[in-house]
Design an enzyme around this catalytic site. Structure first.
Site, PDB file in Angstrom:
ATOM      1  N   HIS A  79      46.318  42.895  46.575  1.00 13.37           N
ATOM      2  CA  HIS A  79      45.997  41.602  47.192  1.00 13.37           C
ATOM      3  C   HIS A  79      46.672  40.483  46.417  1.00 13.37           C
ATOM      4  CE1 HIS A  79      42.976  42.425  44.093  1.00 13.37           C
ATOM      5  NE2 HIS A  79      42.951  41.113  43.885  1.00 13.37           N
TER       6      HIS A  79
ATOM      7  N   HIS B 180      46.430  36.430  45.338  1.00 10.82           N
ATOM      8  CA  HIS B 180      45.571  35.251  45.220  1.00 10.82           C
ATOM      9  C   HIS B 180      46.386  34.001  45.543  1.00 10.82           C
ATOM     10  CE1 HIS B 180      42.410  37.218  42.557  1.00 10.82           C
ATOM     11  NE2 HIS B 180      43.411  38.056  42.387  1.00 10.82           N
TER      12      HIS B 180
HETATM   13  P1  AMP Z   1      41.695  40.972  40.924  1.00 14.28           P
HETATM   14  O1  AMP Z   1      41.180  40.739  39.545  1.00 14.28           O
HETATM   15  O2  AMP Z   1      43.112  40.488  41.106  1.00 14.28           O
HETATM   16  O3  AMP Z   1      41.506  42.407  41.373  1.00 14.28           O
HETATM   17  O4  AMP Z   1      40.824  40.035  41.845  1.00 14.28           O
HETATM   18  C1  AMP Z   1      39.756  40.454  42.618  1.00 14.28           C
HETATM   19  C2  AMP Z   1      39.143  39.245  43.273  1.00 14.28           C
HETATM   20  O5  AMP Z   1      38.334  39.655  44.350  1.00 14.28           O
HETATM   21  C3  AMP Z   1      38.259  38.405  42.334  1.00 14.28           C
HETATM   22  O6  AMP Z   1      38.778  37.077  42.231  1.00 14.28           O
HETATM   23  C4  AMP Z   1      36.896  38.445  43.031  1.00 14.28           C
HETATM   24  O7  AMP Z   1      36.193  37.230  42.934  1.00 14.28           O
HETATM   25  C5  AMP Z   1      37.258  38.761  44.469  1.00 14.28           C
HETATM   26  N1  AMP Z   1      36.215  39.451  45.240  1.00 14.28           N
HETATM   27  C6  AMP Z   1      35.535  40.562  44.887  1.00 14.28           C
HETATM   28  N2  AMP Z   1      34.668  40.905  45.853  1.00 14.28           N
HETATM   29  C7  AMP Z   1      34.806  40.001  46.842  1.00 14.28           C
HETATM   30  C8  AMP Z   1      34.185  39.820  48.125  1.00 14.28           C
HETATM   31  N3  AMP Z   1      33.228  40.644  48.582  1.00 14.28           N
HETATM   32  N4  AMP Z   1      34.581  38.773  48.881  1.00 14.28           N
HETATM   33  C9  AMP Z   1      35.535  37.927  48.446  1.00 14.28           C
HETATM   34  N5  AMP Z   1      36.153  38.046  47.250  1.00 14.28           N
HETATM   35  C10 AMP Z   1      35.797  39.064  46.463  1.00 14.28           C
END
Ligand code: AMP
Length: 136
Positions: A99, A101
């Site tokens: 994903h 950001h």
């Molecule tokens: P990463 O550290 O790049 O894997 O980022 C994962 C991101 O997913 C974090 O910023 C979390 O806040 C976000 N996240 C986790 N669960 C959810 C959810 N159910 N809905 C929206 N964002 C989420």
């Protein structure tokens, strides 16, 4: 039944604040944002790493980044933004489904994103240049 939270969001098994959706992607607000308006661009296909995505999906990824970055900037009136893709645990990836950001940025925010700049030894830069070119 998958344990992947982003697969569950893509399948509408759990809710999210969906900003955009296409056949291959879903975009929604990060539940725990670096700054308000922080969005996540998620390919629906499960792949842990960006490098596992087929090229046609990667191309659409680029188009959605542009579209959503403009919308986030307009909406938040941010002073800039970071596009960030953490690929692998070592890079800070916590949700093991690729994903991107989109993080709106403000001069007054508390976001720190710094690394120390390394130096190449003699001929090393040329070696890295050739190794990477050789893998294209
Ligand atoms: P990463 O550290 O790049 O894997 O980022 C994962 C991101 O997913 C974090 O910023 C979390 O806040 C976000 N996240 C986790 N669960 C959810 C959810 N159910 N809905 C929206 N964002 C989420």
């Amino acid at each position: 039944m998958t344990d992947c939270i982003f697969c569950k969001i893509a399948a509408k098994e759990i809710p999210a604040n969906k900003l955009y959706e296409s056949e291959n992607f879903i975009v929604f607000l990060d539940i725990s944002p670096a700054n308000k308006g922080h969005a996540l661009i998620v390919p629906k296909m499960h792949a842990q790493s960006l490098t596992e995505l087929p090229e046609y999906v990667a191309q659409e990824f680029g188009e959605i980044q542009l579209k959503l970055s403009k919308a986030v900037m307009q909406a938040t009136q941010a002073e800039g933004f970071n596009l960030l893709l953490n690929d692998g645990k070592v890079a800070g990836q916590e949700v093991m489904h690729a994903h991107m950001h989109i993080m709106p940025r403000f001069f007054t925010d508390d976001f720190h994103f710094k690394w120390t700049h390394k130096k190449y030894g003699a001929n090393e830069m040329q070696e890295y240049f050739e190794m990477i070119k050789g893998n294209l």
